[in-house]
Design a protein around this motif. Structure first.
Motif, PDB file in Angstrom:
ATOM      1  N   ALA A  85       0.827  -1.206   0.000  1.00  0.00           N
ATOM      2  CA  ALA A  85       0.000   0.000   0.000  1.00  0.00           C
ATOM      3  C   ALA A  85       0.865   1.261   0.000  1.00  0.00           C
ATOM      4  O   ALA A  85       0.565   2.224  -0.710  1.00  0.00           O
ATOM      5  CB  ALA A  85      -0.934  -0.010   1.209  1.00  0.00           C
ATOM      6  N   VAL A  86       1.944   1.265   0.782  1.00  0.00           N
ATOM      7  CA  VAL A  86       2.851   2.418   0.797  1.00  0.00           C
ATOM      8  C   VAL A  86       3.473   2.616  -0.583  1.00  0.00           C
ATOM      9  O   VAL A  86       3.547   3.737  -1.102  1.00  0.00           O
ATOM     10  CB  VAL A  86       3.968   2.243   1.848  1.00  0.00           C
ATOM     11  CG1 VAL A  86       4.948   3.420   1.782  1.00  0.00           C
ATOM     12  CG2 VAL A  86       3.395   2.145   3.237  1.00  0.00           C
ATOM     13  N   MET A  87       3.923   1.529  -1.167  1.00  0.00           N
ATOM     14  CA  MET A  87       4.553   1.615  -2.478  1.00  0.00           C
ATOM     15  C   MET A  87       3.571   2.124  -3.522  1.00  0.00           C
ATOM     16  O   MET A  87       3.895   3.005  -4.334  1.00  0.00           O
ATOM     17  CB  MET A  87       5.114   0.244  -2.863  1.00  0.00           C
ATOM     18  CG  MET A  87       6.254  -0.215  -1.969  1.00  0.00           C
ATOM     19  SD  MET A  87       6.730  -1.948  -2.225  1.00  0.00           S
ATOM     20  CE  MET A  87       7.322  -1.877  -3.923  1.00  0.00           C
ATOM     21  N   ARG A  88       2.370   1.575  -3.500  1.00  0.00           N
ATOM     22  CA  ARG A  88       1.358   2.011  -4.463  1.00  0.00           C
ATOM     23  C   ARG A  88       0.977   3.475  -4.241  1.00  0.00           C
ATOM     24  O   ARG A  88       0.667   4.193  -5.200  1.00  0.00           O
ATOM     25  CB  ARG A  88       0.127   1.109  -4.377  1.00  0.00           C
ATOM     26  CG  ARG A  88       0.344  -0.271  -4.980  1.00  0.00           C
ATOM     27  CD  ARG A  88      -0.914  -1.118  -4.995  1.00  0.00           C
ATOM     28  NE  ARG A  88      -0.700  -2.381  -5.664  1.00  0.00           N
ATOM     29  CZ  ARG A  88      -0.774  -2.574  -6.976  1.00  0.00           C
ATOM     30  NH1 ARG A  88      -1.097  -1.553  -7.764  1.00  0.00           N
ATOM     31  NH2 ARG A  88      -0.567  -3.757  -7.520  1.00  0.00           N
ATOM     32  N   LEU A  89       0.997   3.911  -2.994  1.00  0.00           N
ATOM     33  CA  LEU A  89       0.703   5.313  -2.710  1.00  0.00           C
ATOM     34  C   LEU A  89       1.742   6.225  -3.348  1.00  0.00           C
ATOM     35  O   LEU A  89       1.390   7.209  -4.010  1.00  0.00           O
ATOM     36  CB  LEU A  89       0.662   5.534  -1.203  1.00  0.00           C
ATOM     37  CG  LEU A  89       0.460   6.984  -0.738  1.00  0.00           C
ATOM     38  CD1 LEU A  89      -0.888   7.518  -1.208  1.00  0.00           C
ATOM     39  CD2 LEU A  89       0.572   7.079   0.785  1.00  0.00           C
ATOM     40  N   THR A  90       3.016   5.918  -3.178  1.00  0.00           N
ATOM     41  CA  THR A  90       4.055   6.791  -3.756  1.00  0.00           C
ATOM     42  C   THR A  90       4.006   6.777  -5.280  1.00  0.00           C
ATOM     43  O   THR A  90       4.151   7.823  -5.916  1.00  0.00           O
ATOM     44  CB  THR A  90       5.458   6.371  -3.277  1.00  0.00           C
ATOM     45  OG1 THR A  90       5.708   5.010  -3.625  1.00  0.00           O
ATOM     46  CG2 THR A  90       5.596   6.537  -1.775  1.00  0.00           C
ATOM     47  N   PHE A  91       3.783   5.615  -5.864  1.00  0.00           N
ATOM     48  CA  PHE A  91       3.677   5.564  -7.323  1.00  0.00           C
ATOM     49  C   PHE A  91       2.406   6.262  -7.810  1.00  0.00           C
ATOM     50  O   PHE A  91       2.400   6.899  -8.870  1.00  0.00           O
ATOM     51  CB  PHE A  91       3.716   4.113  -7.814  1.00  0.00           C
ATOM     52  CG  PHE A  91       5.099   3.565  -7.991  1.00  0.00           C
ATOM     53  CD1 PHE A  91       5.811   3.779  -9.167  1.00  0.00           C
ATOM     54  CD2 PHE A  91       5.711   2.840  -6.982  1.00  0.00           C
ATOM     55  CE1 PHE A  91       7.094   3.275  -9.338  1.00  0.00           C
ATOM     56  CE2 PHE A  91       6.993   2.334  -7.134  1.00  0.00           C
ATOM     57  CZ  PHE A  91       7.694   2.554  -8.319  1.00  0.00           C
ATOM     58  N   GLY A  92       1.323   6.137  -7.027  1.00  0.00           N
ATOM     59  CA  GLY A  92       0.094   6.824  -7.399  1.00  0.00           C
ATOM     60  C   GLY A  92       0.242   8.329  -7.373  1.00  0.00           C
ATOM     61  O   GLY A  92      -0.244   9.037  -8.273  1.00  0.00           O
ATOM     62  N   LEU A  93       0.935   8.848  -6.372  1.00  0.00           N
ATOM     63  CA  LEU A  93       1.181  10.287  -6.300  1.00  0.00           C
ATOM     64  C   LEU A  93       2.135  10.730  -7.407  1.00  0.00           C
ATOM     65  O   LEU A  93       1.988  11.827  -7.966  1.00  0.00           O
ATOM     66  CB  LEU A  93       1.742  10.658  -4.925  1.00  0.00           C
ATOM     67  CG  LEU A  93       0.811  10.386  -3.737  1.00  0.00           C
ATOM     68  CD1 LEU A  93       1.493  10.774  -2.430  1.00  0.00           C
ATOM     69  CD2 LEU A  93      -0.511  11.126  -3.892  1.00  0.00           C
ATOM     70  N   ALA A  94       3.096   9.882  -7.726  1.00  0.00           N
ATOM     71  CA  ALA A  94       3.996  10.196  -8.841  1.00  0.00           C
ATOM     72  C   ALA A  94       3.218  10.273 -10.151  1.00  0.00           C
ATOM     73  O   ALA A  94       3.463  11.146 -10.992  1.00  0.00           O
ATOM     74  CB  ALA A  94       5.091   9.136  -8.936  1.00  0.00           C
ATOM     75  N   ARG A  95       2.270   9.373 -10.292  1.00  0.00           N
ATOM     76  CA  ARG A  95       1.452   9.385 -11.509  1.00  0.00           C
ATOM     77  C   ARG A  95       0.677  10.692 -11.636  1.00  0.00           C
ATOM     78  O   ARG A  95       0.559  11.251 -12.743  1.00  0.00           O
ATOM     79  CB  ARG A  95       0.489   8.198 -11.499  1.00  0.00           C
ATOM     80  CG  ARG A  95      -0.455   8.164 -12.697  1.00  0.00           C
ATOM     81  CD  ARG A  95      -1.259   6.893 -12.727  1.00  0.00           C
ATOM     82  NE  ARG A  95      -2.222   6.907 -13.821  1.00  0.00           N
ATOM     83  CZ  ARG A  95      -2.928   5.859 -14.218  1.00  0.00           C
ATOM     84  NH1 ARG A  95      -2.769   4.688 -13.603  1.00  0.00           N
ATOM     85  NH2 ARG A  95      -3.790   5.952 -15.208  1.00  0.00           N
ATOM     86  N   LEU A  96       0.143  11.199 -10.538  1.00  0.00           N
ATOM     87  CA  LEU A  96      -0.561  12.478 -10.575  1.00  0.00           C
ATOM     88  C   LEU A  96       0.352  13.591 -11.085  1.00  0.00           C
ATOM     89  O   LEU A  96      -0.078  14.471 -11.834  1.00  0.00           O
ATOM     90  CB  LEU A  96      -1.084  12.831  -9.184  1.00  0.00           C
ATOM     91  CG  LEU A  96      -2.207  11.956  -8.605  1.00  0.00           C
ATOM     92  CD1 LEU A  96      -2.537  12.406  -7.191  1.00  0.00           C
ATOM     93  CD2 LEU A  96      -3.439  11.985  -9.486  1.00  0.00           C
ATOM     94  N   SER A  97       1.615  13.550 -10.676  1.00  0.00           N
ATOM     95  CA  SER A  97       2.569  14.575 -11.106  1.00  0.00           C
ATOM     96  C   SER A  97       2.883  14.459 -12.588  1.00  0.00           C
ATOM     97  O   SER A  97       3.124  15.468 -13.264  1.00  0.00           O
ATOM     98  CB  SER A  97       3.869  14.460 -10.296  1.00  0.00           C
ATOM     99  OG  SER A  97       3.666  14.876  -8.970  1.00  0.00           O
ATOM    100  N   VAL A  98       2.886  13.242 -13.100  1.00  0.00           N
ATOM    101  CA  VAL A  98       3.147  13.037 -14.525  1.00  0.00           C
ATOM    102  C   VAL A  98       1.952  13.490 -15.355  1.00  0.00           C
ATOM    103  O   VAL A  98       2.104  14.066 -16.435  1.00  0.00           O
ATOM    104  CB  VAL A  98       3.478  11.554 -14.800  1.00  0.00           C
ATOM    105  CG1 VAL A  98       3.616  11.308 -16.305  1.00  0.00           C
ATOM    106  CG2 VAL A  98       4.765  11.148 -14.091  1.00  0.00           C
ATOM    107  N   GLU A  99       0.748  13.249 -14.842  1.00  0.00           N
ATOM    108  CA  GLU A  99      -0.463  13.478 -15.624  1.00  0.00           C
ATOM    109  C   GLU A  99      -0.861  14.943 -15.743  1.00  0.00           C
ATOM    110  O   GLU A  99      -1.516  15.331 -16.715  1.00  0.00           O
ATOM    111  CB  GLU A  99      -1.621  12.698 -15.007  1.00  0.00           C
ATOM    112  CG  GLU A  99      -1.499  11.186 -15.197  1.00  0.00           C
ATOM    113  CD  GLU A  99      -2.621  10.428 -14.534  1.00  0.00           C
ATOM    114  OE1 GLU A  99      -2.900   9.295 -14.969  1.00  0.00           O
ATOM    115  OE2 GLU A  99      -3.225  10.953 -13.573  1.00  0.00           O
ATOM    116  N   GLY A 100      -0.528  15.780 -14.766  1.00  0.00           N
ATOM    117  CA  GLY A 100      -0.983  17.161 -14.838  1.00  0.00           C
ATOM    118  C   GLY A 100      -0.253  18.066 -13.876  1.00  0.00           C
ATOM    119  O   GLY A 100       0.491  17.609 -13.000  1.00  0.00           O
ATOM    120  N   PRO A 101      -0.483  19.389 -13.996  1.00  0.00           N
ATOM    121  CA  PRO A 101       0.304  20.349 -13.215  1.00  0.00           C
ATOM    122  C   PRO A 101      -0.148  20.547 -11.775  1.00  0.00           C
ATOM    123  O   PRO A 101       0.590  21.136 -10.990  1.00  0.00           O
ATOM    124  CB  PRO A 101       0.133  21.646 -14.003  1.00  0.00           C
ATOM    125  CG  PRO A 101      -1.238  21.528 -14.616  1.00  0.00           C
ATOM    126  CD  PRO A 101      -1.375  20.061 -14.960  1.00  0.00           C
TER     127      PRO A 101
END
Length: 216
Positions: A85-101
């Motif tokens: 869950a921790v790992m998926r959280l960090t990757f999920g937040l990283a994805r938000l940064s990739v997808e938009g400003p």
């Protein structure tokens, strides 16, 4: 109803334009006139929704917080092991940064001294709380060494996560962030996870990076 919809669309356009400029230029170097020009709206339209630049910054940080809580909630609903869950959280937040400003601007605002208005929590405090609770669970599940200090590890992980994004902001495109998240986790897993359990989580790192790259 149509008027209300147009007003919401205009507000979203203004926030997105402001986030893009705050991300690329910084809060202090961006004026309301810059945002008006970038959003292709009138000053009247901007002032209808936001009385000051600080109001825009707060709206962006609020959206970032909502997105982070949504990602965390979706992960919790799926019942993953705590470390996953921790790992998926960090990757999920990283994805938000990739997808938009929005997420990128939120980070820059949080590290640029822009005040956070209560009751909105500071994004780093919020992230620290999300990570700490899950790391505590990972210790109980024996996915992390039993003798670790959870608060220390959580603080270091958040600093690692935020620092990776801050350093990368000026040196690399946002699309490089998933790779940096993988590198971060390769280091952390080797330091935190007992040897018999490492292969599972090292394999998960690769999968999570690929999922982001495939989606964006």
């Amino acid at each position: 109803m149509a008027r209300q919809l147009r007003a919401e669309q205009t507000r979203t356009t203004i926030i997105t334009a402001a986030a893009d400029l705050f991300d690329r230029r910084g809060y202090e170097s961006t004026s309301l006139s810059d945002i008006v020009a970038h959003a292709h709206v009138t000053k009247g339209a901007l002032y209808f929704h936001f009385a000051a630049k600080e109001d825009l910054a707060h709206a962006i940080m609020e959206l970032q917080s909502q997105a982070a809580r949504r990602v965390a909630g979706e992960i919790d609903d799926r019942g993953y092991a705590s470390l996953e869950a921790v790992m998926r959280l960090t990757f999920g937040l990283a994805r938000l940064s990739v997808e938009g400003p929005i997420a990128r601007a939120g980070l820059r605002l949080a590290t640029g001294g822009v005040p956070v208005r209560p009751p909105l929590p500071h994004p780093f405090a919020e992230l620290l709380d999300l990570v700490s609770r899950r790391l505590g669970g990972a210790v109980k599940e024996s996915d992390i060494h039993q003798d670790v200090d959870v608060e220390t590890v959580a603080h270091s992980l958040v600093c690692f996560f935020v620092g990776t994004r801050v350093v990368g902001r000026s040196r690399e495109p946002a699309g490089r962030l998933p790779r940096r998240m993988s590198e971060m986790w390769y280091v952390l897993i080797r330091g935190l996870v007992p040897v018999p359990r490492r292969p599972r989580y090292l394999t998960l790192v690769t999968r999570l990076e690929r999922e982001i790259m495939a989606a964006v």
